[in-house]
Design a protein around this motif. Structure first.
Motif: not given
Length: 380
Positions: A183-187, A230-233, A235-239, A244-249
C-alpha cells in the motif's frame, strides 16, 4: 518479518524402528536371564524374543503385523513353558503403537479379539488359574498400553494444532506487513499517477488547441490508475486484517470490450473479434481469458513496438479460444527470461486444464494463444 527455526536432526524412520526393536530385545533378553533363579533360559527363548522384536521393527509399515506377530510369539513362548520375565512387554509395546496409529473403532475390535484370545489361551495352558484373575490381568495388560497410545496420539495432535496455529499467526503478521508495504509503495505511486493525470487533463481541457488524442490518453491514464488503486485497496483490505485475500474471479467476457477500448484510447489500434455465446463460459474461465488479454495487450504496448493488434475470442461449445496477435518486432521468447506476466498467464491457463503458447509469428509479430476447456453446466 523473518524468523529462524532451529531444527534438530532426526534419525530416518527405519533406523529408529530397528534401533528401538534391538533395544527392547536386549532389555527383554537381559531380564529373562535373571527371571528365575537356577533356571537357565534355553536358546529358543532368546530366538522367540528376537523374533517378536523383529515384528516390532515393522510396526510403522503394518501395526497389525506387529501386533499379531508379537502375540503369536508370546503364545509359543508360554506354550513351551519358557521363563516368563519381561517378555510380556513386547506385545504390550505393539498394543501401544496400534492404539497410536489406528482409529478407536479398529482399536476396540482388535482389543476385543485379543482379550478373548488371551483369556482363552491362558485358561488352556494354565487350567489351575482363576478365571477372574486371568481376566483381570489380561484387561490391565491390554488396557494400559492402549490408553497410553491414545494419550500419545492426542498429545501429538495437540502439538500439531499448536504449531499450525503458530504458523497461521506468523502468516497473518506477514500479510499485514506485506499489505502495508504494498500500500505504501504501489498505492502511493498509483495515487500520484492519478493526480498528475487529472491535473494534466484539467490543463489540457482548458486549452482549445490540445489534440483530442492527448485528452483521451490522459483520461485513460486517470481511469486506469483509479481503477487499479481501487482493486489494490480491495485486495489489500483482508491482508491488513491479517486474513488471506479473497481471490475471487474478476473480469468477464463482456468486460474485454472495455479493456480493448481503453487500449485503443491509448493510441494502439486493436481489432476485437468475439464469436459464440459468452454466457456459456464459466466465470473462472472468463476471468482467465480477461487476464490473458489484459497482460498480452500490456506486453504489446510495452515491448513489441507494434502498430496494431488483434484480439480474437471464440466461445466454442466445449472450450474457450483466445488469440492475441500483433505486428511488432516479435523475436524468440526464452523460457529462462520469461517475465512474471507470461508465466502468470501460462499458470492461469494450465490451472484450468488448458493449453497456452506465446511465440513469434512466422510472418512477423507475436502471438499469444490459449485454449481452455470447460463444462457448460458451470456457466451459471
Amino acid at each position: 518479518m523473518t524468523t529462524t527455526n532451529a531444527t534438530r536432526p532426526r534419525l530416518p524412520a527405519p533406523v529408529f524402528d530397528i534401533g528401538l526393536a534391538v533395544l527392547l530385545a536386549l532389555l527383554a533378553s537381559g531380564g529373562t536371564v535373571g527371571a528365575n533363579d537356577g533356571h537357565r533360559p534355553e536358546p529358543v527363548a532368546f530366538a522367540l524374543i528376537w523374533a517378536m522384536a523383529a515384528f516390532l521393527a515393522v510396526r510403522r509399515l503394518s501395526p497389525e503385523a506387529a501386533l499379531a506377530g508379537t502375540v503369536a510369539g508370546l503364545s509359543v513362548y508360554l506354550y513351551l513353558d519358557l521363563p516368563p520375565g519381561p517378555v510380556f512387554m513386547l506385545p504390550a509395546v505393539a498394543v501401544f503403537f496400534y492404539a497410536f496409529t489406528r482409529s478407536v473403532r479398529a482399536l476396540a475390535i482388535a482389543l476385543g479379539v485379543l482379550y478373548v484370545y488371551t483369556v482363552a489361551f491362558h485358561q488352556a495352558v494354565e487350567p489351575g488359574r482363576s478365571l477372574w484373575f486371568i481376566a483381570t490381568i489380561a484387561l490391565l495388560w491390554l488396557a494400559i498400553p492402549a490408553v497410553g497410545g491414545r494419550i500419545a496420539r492426542e498429545a501429538r495432535r495437540a502439538r500439531a494444532r499448536e504449531r499450525e496455529a503458530e504458523r497461521e499467526r506468523y502468516r497473518a503478521d506477514e500479510r499485514v506487513e506485506m499489505a502495508r508495504e504494498i500500500h505504501d509503495v504501489v498505492g502511493h505511486s498509483l495515487a500520484v499517477v492519478s493526480m498528475n493525470a487529472g491535473v494534466a487533463l484539467h490543463t489540457a481541457e482548458k486549452h482549445a488547441g490540445t489534440p483530442e488524442g492527448v485528452v483521451e490518453n490522459l483520461r485513460a491514464i486517470r481511469e486506469a490508475s483509479n481503477l487499479a488503486l481501487q482493486d489494490l485497496r480491495a485486495t489489500l483490505a483482508p491482508l491488513r486484517r491479517g486474513q488471506a485475500p479473497e481471490l475471487r474471479p474478476t473480469g468477464a467476457i463482456s468486460d474485454i470490450a472495455a479493456l480493448v477500448d481503453g487500449v485503443r484510447k491509448g493510441g494502439l489500434p486493436v481489432e476485437y473479434q468475439l464469436t459464440g455465446d459468452p454466457a456459456a463460459v464459466p466465470v473462472n474461465v472468463a476471468a482467465t481469458a480477461y487476464r490473458v488479454v489484459q497482460e498480452s495487450l500490456t506486453n504489446v504496448i510495452r515491448h513489441s513496438g507494434a502498430t496494431k493488434a488483434v484480439v480474437q475470442i471464440a466461445c466454442d461449445p466445449e472450450a474457450l479460444r483466445v488469440h492475441i496477435l500483433d505486428d511488432g518486432r516479435g523475436g524468440p521468447l526464452h523460457p529462462d527470461r520469461m517475465g512474471q506476466g507470461v508465466t502468470g498467464m501460462m499458470e492461469r491457463v494450465q490451472a484450468g486444464g488448458g493449453a497456452f503458447t506465446a511465440a513469434p509469428r512466422p510472418g512477423g509479430g507475436f502471438a499469444v494463444k490459449a485454449h481452455i476447456p470447460y463444462d457448460r453446466k458451470e456457466a451459471r
